[in-house]
Design an enzyme around this catalytic site. Structure first.
Site, PDB file in Angstrom:
ATOM      1  N   ASP A  66      -5.822  -3.945  -9.284  1.00  0.00           N
ATOM      2  CA  ASP A  66      -4.783  -3.414 -10.145  1.00  0.00           C
ATOM      3  C   ASP A  66      -5.486  -3.020 -11.450  1.00  0.00           C
ATOM      4  O   ASP A  66      -6.583  -3.509 -11.738  1.00  0.00           O
ATOM      5  CB  ASP A  66      -3.730  -4.502 -10.396  1.00  0.00           C
ATOM      6  CG  ASP A  66      -2.682  -4.064 -11.387  1.00  0.00           C
ATOM      7  OD1 ASP A  66      -2.202  -2.920 -11.274  1.00  0.00           O
ATOM      8  OD2 ASP A  66      -2.335  -4.865 -12.280  1.00  0.00           O
ATOM      9  N   LEU A  67      -4.893  -2.143 -12.215  1.00  0.00           N
ATOM     10  CA  LEU A  67      -5.544  -1.678 -13.452  1.00  0.00           C
ATOM     11  C   LEU A  67      -4.935  -2.325 -14.708  1.00  0.00           C
ATOM     12  O   LEU A  67      -5.618  -3.049 -15.441  1.00  0.00           O
ATOM     13  CB  LEU A  67      -5.423  -0.150 -13.539  1.00  0.00           C
ATOM     14  CG  LEU A  67      -5.994   0.478 -14.800  1.00  0.00           C
ATOM     15  CD1 LEU A  67      -7.512   0.405 -14.816  1.00  0.00           C
ATOM     16  CD2 LEU A  67      -5.553   1.946 -14.914  1.00  0.00           C
ATOM     17  N   ASP A  68      -3.638  -2.064 -14.912  1.00  0.00           N
ATOM     18  CA  ASP A  68      -2.961  -2.532 -16.122  1.00  0.00           C
ATOM     19  C   ASP A  68      -2.855  -4.057 -16.127  1.00  0.00           C
ATOM     20  O   ASP A  68      -2.196  -4.635 -15.265  1.00  0.00           O
ATOM     21  CB  ASP A  68      -1.554  -1.930 -16.197  1.00  0.00           C
ATOM     22  CG  ASP A  68      -1.575  -0.409 -16.282  1.00  0.00           C
ATOM     23  OD1 ASP A  68      -2.105   0.114 -17.260  1.00  0.00           O
ATOM     24  OD2 ASP A  68      -1.049   0.238 -15.354  1.00  0.00           O
ATOM     25  N   THR A 101      -3.486  -2.644 -20.951  1.00  0.00           N
ATOM     26  CA  THR A 101      -2.426  -1.655 -21.146  1.00  0.00           C
ATOM     27  C   THR A 101      -1.045  -2.246 -20.905  1.00  0.00           C
ATOM     28  O   THR A 101      -0.054  -1.623 -21.268  1.00  0.00           O
ATOM     29  CB  THR A 101      -2.624  -0.460 -20.198  1.00  0.00           C
ATOM     30  OG1 THR A 101      -3.126  -0.970 -18.977  1.00  0.00           O
ATOM     31  CG2 THR A 101      -3.573   0.556 -20.798  1.00  0.00           C
ATOM     32  N   LYS A 158       6.100  -5.521 -14.747  1.00  0.00           N
ATOM     33  CA  LYS A 158       4.669  -5.392 -14.464  1.00  0.00           C
ATOM     34  C   LYS A 158       4.438  -4.965 -13.023  1.00  0.00           C
ATOM     35  O   LYS A 158       4.971  -5.573 -12.092  1.00  0.00           O
ATOM     36  CB  LYS A 158       3.938  -6.721 -14.717  1.00  0.00           C
ATOM     37  CG  LYS A 158       3.779  -7.053 -16.184  1.00  0.00           C
ATOM     38  CD  LYS A 158       2.945  -8.314 -16.358  1.00  0.00           C
ATOM     39  CE  LYS A 158       2.878  -8.715 -17.822  1.00  0.00           C
ATOM     40  NZ  LYS A 158       2.262 -10.043 -17.989  1.00  0.00           N
ATOM     41  N   SER A 167      -3.255   1.035  -8.398  1.00  0.00           N
ATOM     42  CA  SER A 167      -2.354   0.962  -9.557  1.00  0.00           C
ATOM     43  C   SER A 167      -1.158   1.856  -9.323  1.00  0.00           C
ATOM     44  O   SER A 167      -1.303   2.962  -8.800  1.00  0.00           O
ATOM     45  CB  SER A 167      -3.075   1.423 -10.830  1.00  0.00           C
ATOM     46  OG  SER A 167      -2.143   1.572 -11.887  1.00  0.00           O
ATOM     47  N   ALA A 168       0.027   1.385  -9.728  1.00  0.00           N
ATOM     48  CA  ALA A 168       1.234   2.200  -9.607  1.00  0.00           C
ATOM     49  C   ALA A 168       1.266   3.303 -10.658  1.00  0.00           C
ATOM     50  O   ALA A 168       2.143   4.166 -10.631  1.00  0.00           O
ATOM     51  CB  ALA A 168       2.466   1.311  -9.764  1.00  0.00           C
ATOM     52  N   LYS A 184       4.914  -1.406  -5.258  1.00  0.00           N
ATOM     53  CA  LYS A 184       4.844  -2.867  -5.318  1.00  0.00           C
ATOM     54  C   LYS A 184       6.261  -3.388  -5.574  1.00  0.00           C
ATOM     55  O   LYS A 184       6.984  -2.765  -6.328  1.00  0.00           O
ATOM     56  CB  LYS A 184       3.920  -3.308  -6.469  1.00  0.00           C
ATOM     57  CG  LYS A 184       2.486  -2.797  -6.322  1.00  0.00           C
ATOM     58  CD  LYS A 184       1.647  -3.112  -7.554  1.00  0.00           C
ATOM     59  CE  LYS A 184       0.292  -2.397  -7.486  1.00  0.00           C
ATOM     60  NZ  LYS A 184      -0.559  -2.621  -8.668  1.00  0.00           N
ATOM     61  N   GLU A 209      -4.679  -8.960  -9.278  1.00  0.00           N
ATOM     62  CA  GLU A 209      -3.379  -8.603  -9.850  1.00  0.00           C
ATOM     63  C   GLU A 209      -2.984  -9.519 -11.008  1.00  0.00           C
ATOM     64  O   GLU A 209      -3.332 -10.699 -11.007  1.00  0.00           O
ATOM     65  CB  GLU A 209      -2.282  -8.746  -8.784  1.00  0.00           C
ATOM     66  CG  GLU A 209      -1.862  -7.455  -8.147  1.00  0.00           C
ATOM     67  CD  GLU A 209      -1.107  -6.520  -9.080  1.00  0.00           C
ATOM     68  OE1 GLU A 209      -0.721  -6.936 -10.191  1.00  0.00           O
ATOM     69  OE2 GLU A 209      -0.929  -5.364  -8.711  1.00  0.00           O
ATOM     70  N   ASP A 210      -2.232  -8.968 -11.967  1.00  0.00           N
ATOM     71  CA  ASP A 210      -1.666  -9.802 -13.039  1.00  0.00           C
ATOM     72  C   ASP A 210      -0.159  -9.971 -12.882  1.00  0.00           C
ATOM     73  O   ASP A 210       0.470 -10.678 -13.665  1.00  0.00           O
ATOM     74  CB  ASP A 210      -1.956  -9.189 -14.418  1.00  0.00           C
ATOM     75  CG  ASP A 210      -1.200  -7.893 -14.630  1.00  0.00           C
ATOM     76  OD1 ASP A 210      -1.163  -7.073 -13.690  1.00  0.00           O
ATOM     77  OD2 ASP A 210      -0.644  -7.701 -15.724  1.00  0.00           O
TER      78      ASP A 210
END
Ligand code: G6P
Ligand code: MG
Length: 223
Positions: free
Chosen positions: A8-10, A16, A45, A116-117, A147, A171-172
């Site tokens: 995941d990115l954010d 972000t 999120k 990432s979404a 997600k 993932e966060d």
């Protein structure tokens, strides 16, 4: 043994998540008179832009009160504000330890890709100068279900030819951990272990991420 990593990115590679929160908080207040709390933010999120807006509307008990055109206008404004916030990002905005960790994975020849979404993911990865390490990015428009569905994680693993059972996902968000688990992958959570309690392994902070700890936990889960 592990055959690949999907990220995941954010909130995992860069913070972000705080910009998404700020932009939604301002827009929800101004346009919908809804005050978002940190607990609501947890539900946003990992969720697509429109799904996030629907969650906010539900939280404010305004279901059915807005036309699709109104919702699209609000989502566009949120994105305009978010894009302003990410304009000035630099490699210094990579979360502590993650640049080094990605390099370590590359040194070990682990393939990696991004799940990432966010439609802003390619721009952010460019700003962070991570194109060489994280150049493989799933186009969120290409996956059917967002997600918490596993689709985007499966697409990310497919991009690097990594069988799901031997892929590690980062993932966060609780929605993301569900998706990774439902894809049959090994899930690594970044954040509060009481919130991310479904993850196979949790690091409270990116600074704590360790390849050997992941390899060990993966091996004991699959023993
Ligand atoms: C990520 C973030 C979400 C965001 C989604 C869509 O998953 O965690 O908070 O809503 O991407 O991002 P976008 O940049 O396309 O609005
Ligand atoms: Mg995230």
């Amino acid at each position: 043994t592990i055959t690949g990593f999907v990220f995941d990115l954010d909130g995992v590679i860069t913070d972000t998540a705080k910009f998404h929160y700020q932009a939604w908080k301002e827009i929800a207040q101004e346009k919908l008179d809804i005050t978002i709390t940190p607990a609501v933010n947890e539900l946003l999120k990992g969720r697509s832009r429109m799904d996030s807006l629907e969650e906010i509307i539900k939280f404010g008990h305004q279901e059915g009160q807005h036309t699709l055109a109104e919702k699209e206008a609000i989502a566009t404004e949120k994105n305009d504000r978010y894009k302003q916030l990410i304009q000035t990002m630099t490699p210094a905005d990579i979360l502590p330890g993650m640049g080094e960790f990605l390099q370590e994975l590359a040194d070990h020849h682990y393939p990696m890709s991004v799940a990432s979404a966010s439609f802003n993911a390619p721009f952010i990865i460019k700003r962070l100068k991570l194109e060489d390490l994280l150049g493989k990015i799933v186009d969120p428009a290409s996956v059917k279900h967002g997600k918490p569905a596993p689709d985007i994680f499966e697409a990310a693993a497919d991009q690097i030819d990594s069988p799901y059972a031997t892929t590690v996902g980062f993932e966060d968000a609780t929605a993301g951990i569900s998706g990774i688990n439902d894809a049959g992958m090994f899930s690594v959570g970044i954040g509060d272990p009481t919130i991310l309690d479904e993850a196979d392994l949790v690091f409270a902070s990116t600074a704590d991420v360790s390849l050997s700890a992941i390899e060990q936990a993966f091996a004991s889960k699959n023993a």
